[in-house]
Design an enzyme around this catalytic site. Structure first.
Site, PDB file in Angstrom:
ATOM      1  N   SER A  81     -12.004 -14.908   8.543  1.00 19.83           N
ATOM      2  CA  SER A  81     -12.013 -13.586   7.906  1.00 19.83           C
ATOM      3  C   SER A  81     -13.166 -12.761   8.477  1.00 19.83           C
ATOM      4  O   SER A  81     -14.339 -13.113   8.349  1.00 19.83           O
ATOM      5  CB  SER A  81     -12.168 -13.760   6.388  1.00 19.83           C
ATOM      6  N   HIS A 121      -2.849  -5.059   6.293  1.00 21.08           N
ATOM      7  CA  HIS A 121      -3.548  -4.518   7.470  1.00 21.08           C
ATOM      8  C   HIS A 121      -2.752  -3.435   8.177  1.00 21.08           C
ATOM      9  O   HIS A 121      -3.286  -2.732   9.025  1.00 21.08           O
ATOM     10  CB  HIS A 121      -3.809  -5.635   8.489  1.00 21.08           C
ATOM     11  N   CYS A 172      -2.003  -1.371   2.973  1.00 24.43           N
ATOM     12  CA  CYS A 172      -2.968  -0.804   2.028  1.00 24.43           C
ATOM     13  C   CYS A 172      -3.065   0.711   2.245  1.00 24.43           C
ATOM     14  O   CYS A 172      -3.147   1.165   3.384  1.00 24.43           O
ATOM     15  CB  CYS A 172      -4.334  -1.452   2.264  1.00 24.43           C
ATOM     16  N   ASN A 218     -14.374  -9.767   7.636  1.00 21.65           N
ATOM     17  CA  ASN A 218     -15.360  -9.158   6.721  1.00 21.65           C
ATOM     18  C   ASN A 218     -16.258 -10.220   6.104  1.00 21.65           C
ATOM     19  O   ASN A 218     -17.419  -9.973   5.810  1.00 21.65           O
ATOM     20  CB  ASN A 218     -14.671  -8.260   5.686  1.00 21.65           C
ATOM     21  N   GLU A 261      -5.612  -4.975  12.197  1.00 19.12           N
ATOM     22  CA  GLU A 261      -5.673  -3.589  11.689  1.00 19.12           C
ATOM     23  C   GLU A 261      -5.918  -2.610  12.844  1.00 19.12           C
ATOM     24  O   GLU A 261      -5.280  -1.564  12.933  1.00 19.12           O
ATOM     25  CB  GLU A 261      -6.788  -3.462  10.641  1.00 19.12           C
ATOM     26  N   HIS A 290      -8.217  -7.042  16.594  1.00 18.74           N
ATOM     27  CA  HIS A 290      -7.995  -7.281  15.160  1.00 18.74           C
ATOM     28  C   HIS A 290      -6.690  -6.599  14.770  1.00 18.74           C
ATOM     29  O   HIS A 290      -6.379  -5.502  15.250  1.00 18.74           O
ATOM     30  CB  HIS A 290      -9.161  -6.719  14.341  1.00 18.74           C
ATOM     31  N   CYS A 292     -10.058  -7.526  -2.618  1.00 16.85           N
ATOM     32  CA  CYS A 292      -9.943  -6.077  -2.813  1.00 16.85           C
ATOM     33  C   CYS A 292      -8.559  -5.773  -3.382  1.00 16.85           C
ATOM     34  O   CYS A 292      -7.655  -6.603  -3.325  1.00 16.85           O
ATOM     35  CB  CYS A 292     -10.128  -5.368  -1.483  1.00 16.85           C
TER      36      CYS A 292
HETATM   37  S1  SF4 Z   1      -8.588  -1.280   3.588  1.00 19.35           S
HETATM   38 FE1  SF4 Z   1      -8.459  -3.505   3.793  1.00 19.35          FE
HETATM   39  S2  SF4 Z   1     -10.367  -4.241   2.839  1.00 19.35           S
HETATM   40 FE2  SF4 Z   1     -10.079  -2.114   2.189  1.00 19.35          FE
HETATM   41  S3  SF4 Z   1      -9.001  -2.218   0.222  1.00 19.35           S
HETATM   42 FE3  SF4 Z   1      -7.455  -2.017   1.825  1.00 19.35          FE
HETATM   43  S4  SF4 Z   1      -6.873  -4.131   2.370  1.00 19.35           S
HETATM   44 FE4  SF4 Z   1      -8.797  -4.226   1.247  1.00 19.35          FE
END
Ligand code: SF4
Length: 286
Positions: free
Chosen positions: A218, A74, A96, A220, A126, A124, A12
């Site tokens: 991972s 994360h 992100c 996901n 995140e 996790h 991603c």
């Molecule tokens: S939230 Fe996580 S999975 Fe979604 S784009 Fe951002 S890093 Fe990638």
């Protein structure tokens, strides 16, 4: 044997941008990556080779020795951020923006007086970043974790990589178990996750076998594997092309290929080539 690639798969933009930022960093030996930048052993190995120090996700309570600390895509909680800054660390932040959106949603619900329920995986990285800043919260991994709660207002969000179908089932269970509570749902599943899951859903009816490429740790990627198994397909999870075995594809006619969000394009392409080689071998043996 035909190989059909999912329309959307693999790394991603959040992880790609985080990795691009590491490329620009000078003196990596002075930087500790605070947890796993990606759940991908190949990438982690390359970062180690470049000299980055790494704190494992279970060891993040220990203060890094280096002057700079890299926050992964994360994200981390504001509490953790403050702890690092107070200790004099320079932060290199690759959180992100779509994870920041999840944090903002959680804070917004808390500010509006909701008990926050995070649909996701307890522990996790995140999820830890999200809940560490909350006063009243819980994490539910599936419908079986849902219980009646002693709160009038329940605000529900998701870890960014939770499949939407899973979130719907958990939300329905929350509604069922808490019929008098005021419920508010904020959709925080990220767009790349939705695109990858939608691409997999449209692939499933057209294949008899599924290959999922991604790290064994991972989250996901494991969810993509579980979806393939649930759909009744022969499903194989590999980290790279070397793990593929031709014998897995006896009787397979249509093989779907997808990958988790931390998988490198070069790894996907190598698996694709290896599958095509197996297909060619099978057709020449006929
Ligand atoms: S939230 Fe996580 S999975 Fe979604 S784009 Fe951002 S890093 Fe990638």
């Amino acid at each position: 044997m035909k190989i059909i690639r999912a329309d959307a798969m693999g790394m991603c933009f959040g992880v790609r941008d985080a990795l691009a930022l590491t490329e620009e960093l000078e003196a990596p030996e002075g930087v500790t990556i605070h947890g796993e930048l990606v759940h991908n052993e190949v990438v982690l190995g390359r970062l180690r080779e470049r000299g980055f120090r790494m704190a494992s996700e279970d060891d993040r309570d220990r203060l890094p020795d280096s002057e700079a600390v890299l926050i992964t895509a994360h994200g981390i909680s504001e509490r953790e951020r403050a702890r690092l800054v107070e200790a004099g660390k320079r932060l290199v932040d690759t959180t992100c923006p779509l994870v920041e959106r999840v944090h903002a949603a959680a804070q917004g619900l808390q500010d509006d007086g909701f008990h926050v329920i995070v649909i996701g995986q307890l522990g996790h990285v995140e999820v830890r970043g999200i809940v560490e800043d909350l006063e009243s919260w819980e994490v539910v991994g599936g419908p079986d974790d849902v219980t009646p709660l002693p709160y009038d207002r329940l605000g529900v969000i998701c870890q960014s990589t939770v499949p939407e179908s899973e979130a719907r089932v958990v939300f329905a269970a929350i509604e069922r178990e808490n019929p008098t509570a005021e419920l508010r749902y904020v959709d925080t599943v990220c767009k790349p996750t939705k695109e990858r899951q939608a691409a997999l859903e449209s692939l499933l009816p057209n294949i008899d076998t599924l290959v999922v490429v991604g790290g064994h740790n991972s989250n996901n990627t494991r969810k993509l594997v579980r979806r393939g198994t649930e759909a009744g397909l022969r499903t194989w999870h590999v980290q790279d092309a070397a793990e593929l075995e031709a014998s897995w594809f006896e009787g397979s006619e249509r093989v779907g290929l997808t990958a988790g969000t931390s998988t490198l394009q070069e790894t996907i392409d190598a698996v694709d080539r290896a599958l095509r080689a197996i297909a060619a071998e099978k057709s020449s043996a006929r």
